[in-house]
Scaffold this motif. Structure first.
Motif, PDB file in Angstrom:
ATOM      1  N   VAL A  55      87.143  70.321  82.909  1.00 29.76           N
ATOM      2  CA  VAL A  55      86.267  70.592  84.050  1.00 29.76           C
ATOM      3  C   VAL A  55      84.933  71.172  83.578  1.00 29.76           C
ATOM      4  O   VAL A  55      83.864  70.795  84.066  1.00 29.76           O
ATOM      5  N   ILE A  56      84.987  72.072  82.596  1.00 30.58           N
ATOM      6  CA  ILE A  56      83.755  72.654  82.057  1.00 30.58           C
ATOM      7  C   ILE A  56      82.882  71.574  81.428  1.00 30.58           C
ATOM      8  O   ILE A  56      81.658  71.538  81.637  1.00 30.58           O
ATOM      9  N   LEU A  57      83.496  70.681  80.674  1.00 28.52           N
ATOM     10  CA  LEU A  57      82.728  69.612  80.026  1.00 28.52           C
ATOM     11  C   LEU A  57      82.113  68.667  81.059  1.00 28.52           C
ATOM     12  O   LEU A  57      80.986  68.189  80.884  1.00 28.52           O
ATOM     13  N   LEU A  58      82.843  68.389  82.124  1.00 32.85           N
ATOM     14  CA  LEU A  58      82.288  67.558  83.197  1.00 32.85           C
ATOM     15  C   LEU A  58      81.096  68.249  83.854  1.00 32.85           C
ATOM     16  O   LEU A  58      80.087  67.619  84.174  1.00 32.85           O
ATOM     17  N   LYS A  59      81.206  69.561  84.038  1.00 34.86           N
ATOM     18  CA  LYS A  59      80.098  70.319  84.605  1.00 34.86           C
ATOM     19  C   LYS A  59      78.894  70.328  83.665  1.00 34.86           C
ATOM     20  O   LYS A  59      77.736  70.261  84.110  1.00 34.86           O
ATOM     21  N   VAL A  60      79.157  70.415  82.379  1.00 36.19           N
ATOM     22  CA  VAL A  60      78.069  70.392  81.396  1.00 36.19           C
ATOM     23  C   VAL A  60      77.309  69.078  81.464  1.00 36.19           C
ATOM     24  O   VAL A  60      76.071  69.052  81.410  1.00 36.19           O
TER      25      VAL A  60
END
Length: 341
Positions: A55-60
């Motif tokens: 999820v963090i990588l998608l947000k990045v």
């Protein structure tokens, strides 16, 4: 030789890089997962860490302007409940399978993905299969049976979770097809919803499974070293799980489904050898024969589907190519262990 816009590389070089990228990321994913579970048997916590990273990588990617993530809408989230349920159950049994079996036996335990995929396609979607496809399923089943019956000390729980993982993996494609309509047929939106909602669904499992109490006990009894190793492994597998999805998409888009299956077969062989060298797995003749039959049946299936698509394309030029149609359905499910391992 024709070149591509990938830094002026030739098409052959690009294919080689993409296939290599897929194999490396998939191997690292399974190997580090096994290492993490050998350190601490906390499968739901490991899944939770991986989903947080995803999820963090998608947000990045959203913040950097590479991709645009959708806003979570309650009605859409409710409509996607079947997808989230099958995804969380699938990830859970997949990881639990890896807890109970060796890395080299993992492919055998989850070897029934193809037969279940063909079965559910017939029962739920009314899609008949050719004799060649049925033959490939029979070969895969023989590989599974040979591998399982030749083992003396293999965990029954490992086999049970492997079969359940095969079932959920096979059902996943059908659920994805039915879920796309709720996100305007946007694969990216579905990926984002799937990761965010699955993260929410997995969180209480850490409590219900007793892993939260075990973590609390571990952190209060000088178990920080083991926890830090486990956390590091979870972060690495989270990153590589994200990369596996990217690698799989790139490989399918830049090659053919046949190449994708061959790469998966080679990866299976390397994974078996890696289990022998890195984890001291026992490699029996029955295990080797089982893996060979499963990979051979999968390769025959891919070749048969490739021939079917070629014949249909010849009859109807407007028919959707296999790389677009079957990857969304049958073919994607054969390799879904890259995404869930």
């Amino acid at each position: 030789m024709a070149t591509s816009n990938w830094f002026g590389l030739s098409e052959r070089s690009i294919v080689g890089l993409v296939v290599g990228f897929y194999m490396v990321t998939a191997l690292v994913m399974v190997s580090v997962n096994k290492w993490a579970l050998n350190t601490l048997e906390l499968p739901w916590t490991l899944l939770w860490i991986q989903m947080v990273v995803a999820v963090i990588l998608l947000k990045v990617t959203q913040y950097t302007g590479l991709l645009k993530m959708p806003q979570i809408v309650t009605e859409t989230a409710k409509a996607l409940t079947p997808l989230i349920a099958i995804n969380v159950i699938g990830l859970g049994v997949n990881t639990l399978c890896l807890v109970y079996v060796d890395t080299s036996f993992y492919q055998i335990a989850r070897g029934l993905v193809l037969p279940f995929t063909v079965l559910f396609a017939f029962v739920l979607l009314r899609q008949p299969s050719s004799k060649l496809v049925l033959t490939s399923c029979f070969i895969v089943f023989c590989g599974f049976y040979t591998g399982v019956t030749s083992e003396v000390n293999v965990s029954r729980y490992g086999i049970l979770f492997g079969v359940l993982s095969s079932i959920t993996t096979s059902l996943h494609a059908i659920v994805i097809k039915k879920s796309l309509v709720h996100v305007n047929n946007s694969t990216l939106d579905l990926v984002y919803y799937n990761n965010v909602l699955s993260l929410v669904a997995v969180t209480p499992m850490i409590v219900f499974s007793g892993e939260s109490a075990e973590l609390s006990h571990l952190l209060s009894n000088d178990g920080l070293d083991a926890f830090y190793k486990f956390l590091f492994a979870g972060l690495i597998t989270g990153i590589f799980g994200f990369l596996v999805n990217l690698a799989s998409f790139l490989q399918i888009s830049k090659t053919s489904p046949t190449t994708h299956m061959i790469a998966g077969a080679v990866r299976g062989v390397i994974q078996t050898l890696l289990g022998y060298w890195a984890f001291n797995d026992i490699i029996t003749s029955g295990r080797v024969l089982g893996i060979f039959l499963i990979l051979g049946g999968g390769a025959l299936y891919t070749w048969a589907k490739d021939k079917e698509m070629a014949a249909k394309n010849a009859e109807s030029p407007t028919y959707i190519p296999m790389t677009q149609q079957d990857v969304d359905g049958d073919e994607e499910e054969i390799d879904d262990d890259d995404h869930k391992a």
